[in-house]
Design a protein around this motif. Structure first.
Motif, PDB file in Angstrom:
ATOM      1  N   TRP A  95       0.837  -1.184   0.000  1.00 33.88           N
ATOM      2  CA  TRP A  95       0.000   0.000   0.000  1.00 33.88           C
ATOM      3  C   TRP A  95       0.876   1.240   0.000  1.00 33.88           C
ATOM      4  CZ3 TRP A  95      -0.612   4.078   3.414  1.00 33.88           C
ATOM      5  CH2 TRP A  95      -1.678   4.929   3.135  1.00 33.88           C
ATOM      6  N   ARG A  96       0.563   2.144  -0.895  1.00 28.97           N
ATOM      7  CA  ARG A  96       1.250   3.436  -0.938  1.00 28.97           C
ATOM      8  C   ARG A  96       0.185   4.512  -1.045  1.00 28.97           C
ATOM      9  NH1 ARG A  96       4.710   0.283  -4.208  1.00 28.97           N
ATOM     10  NH2 ARG A  96       6.723   0.048  -3.230  1.00 28.97           N
ATOM     11  N   GLN A  99      -1.455  10.430  -2.215  1.00 30.45           N
ATOM     12  CA  GLN A  99      -1.001  11.809  -2.036  1.00 30.45           C
ATOM     13  C   GLN A  99       0.154  11.850  -1.057  1.00 30.45           C
ATOM     14  OE1 GLN A  99      -4.147  14.404  -0.847  1.00 30.45           O
ATOM     15  NE2 GLN A  99      -5.699  13.208  -1.903  1.00 30.45           N
ATOM     16  N   ARG A 100       0.969  12.856  -1.205  1.00 28.59           N
ATOM     17  CA  ARG A 100       2.056  13.045  -0.259  1.00 28.59           C
ATOM     18  C   ARG A 100       1.462  13.515   1.058  1.00 28.59           C
ATOM     19  NH1 ARG A 100       7.854  15.484  -1.410  1.00 28.59           N
ATOM     20  NH2 ARG A 100       7.972  13.476  -2.410  1.00 28.59           N
ATOM     21  N   PHE A 101       1.929  12.981   2.156  1.00 24.71           N
ATOM     22  CA  PHE A 101       1.406  13.311   3.479  1.00 24.71           C
ATOM     23  C   PHE A 101       2.338  14.329   4.131  1.00 24.71           C
ATOM     24  CE2 PHE A 101       1.376  12.561   8.072  1.00 24.71           C
ATOM     25  CZ  PHE A 101       0.048  12.827   8.337  1.00 24.71           C
ATOM     26  N   TYR A 102       1.752  15.395   4.645  1.00 24.79           N
ATOM     27  CA  TYR A 102       2.518  16.417   5.352  1.00 24.79           C
ATOM     28  C   TYR A 102       2.017  16.490   6.783  1.00 24.79           C
ATOM     29  CZ  TYR A 102       3.953  17.942   0.742  1.00 24.79           C
ATOM     30  OH  TYR A 102       4.475  17.981  -0.498  1.00 24.79           O
ATOM     31  N   ARG A 103       2.949  16.567   7.714  1.00 26.48           N
ATOM     32  CA  ARG A 103       2.563  16.722   9.103  1.00 26.48           C
ATOM     33  C   ARG A 103       2.101  18.149   9.326  1.00 26.48           C
ATOM     34  NH1 ARG A 103       4.443  12.553  12.422  1.00 26.48           N
ATOM     35  NH2 ARG A 103       6.022  11.310  11.405  1.00 26.48           N
ATOM     36  N   PRO A 104       1.098  18.349  10.150  1.00 22.18           N
ATOM     37  CA  PRO A 104       0.664  19.710  10.433  1.00 22.18           C
ATOM     38  C   PRO A 104       1.778  20.505  11.106  1.00 22.18           C
ATOM     39  CG  PRO A 104      -0.884  18.098  11.302  1.00 22.18           C
ATOM     40  CD  PRO A 104       0.286  17.350  10.798  1.00 22.18           C
TER      41      PRO A 104
END
Length: 109
Positions: A95-96, A99-104
């Motif tokens: 699983w990928r 979307q790119r995940f950004y930390r708040p």
């Protein structure tokens, strides 16, 4: 959904014992324990009549019960279907995220 009759399913699976097959069960308060537990305890011999297990006799201990039901136990073991190796489904892709995940609170680059 396609339902098949229970008898056909049981034949295909090979799980039902053959008529006249024997098995040994421990006698006492805990009949659900394995054959290796308390091998000196008496065993009840049961026969499959096509619908249920019926009493057929009593054996003195596990060795005597194995001697009485040994041939049927081997036949029962031969009926168990074994998996066909090399016919497993392909492994799924890992699983990928799409979307790119950004930390708040972290700047985006």
């Amino acid at each position: 959904m396609d339902d098949e009759p229970l008898e056909e399913w049981a034949e295909r699976r090979g799980l039902r014992p053959a008529r006249g097959e024997w098995r040994a069960t421990p006698l006492g308060d805990r009949p659900e324990h394995g054959a290796h537990v308390d091998p000196d305890a008496p065993r009840g011999i049961q026969e499959w009549d096509g619908h249920r297990w019926t009493p057929a006799g009593v054996a003195e201990d596990q060795a005597a019960a194995a001697a009485a039901t040994g041939r049927d136990a081997n036949a029962r073991a031969e009926r168990v279907p074994l998996p066909a190796f090399g016919k497993l489904p392909p492994m799924p892709e890992p699983w990928r995220p799409a979307q790119r995940f950004y930390r708040p609170g972290t700047p985006r680059q």
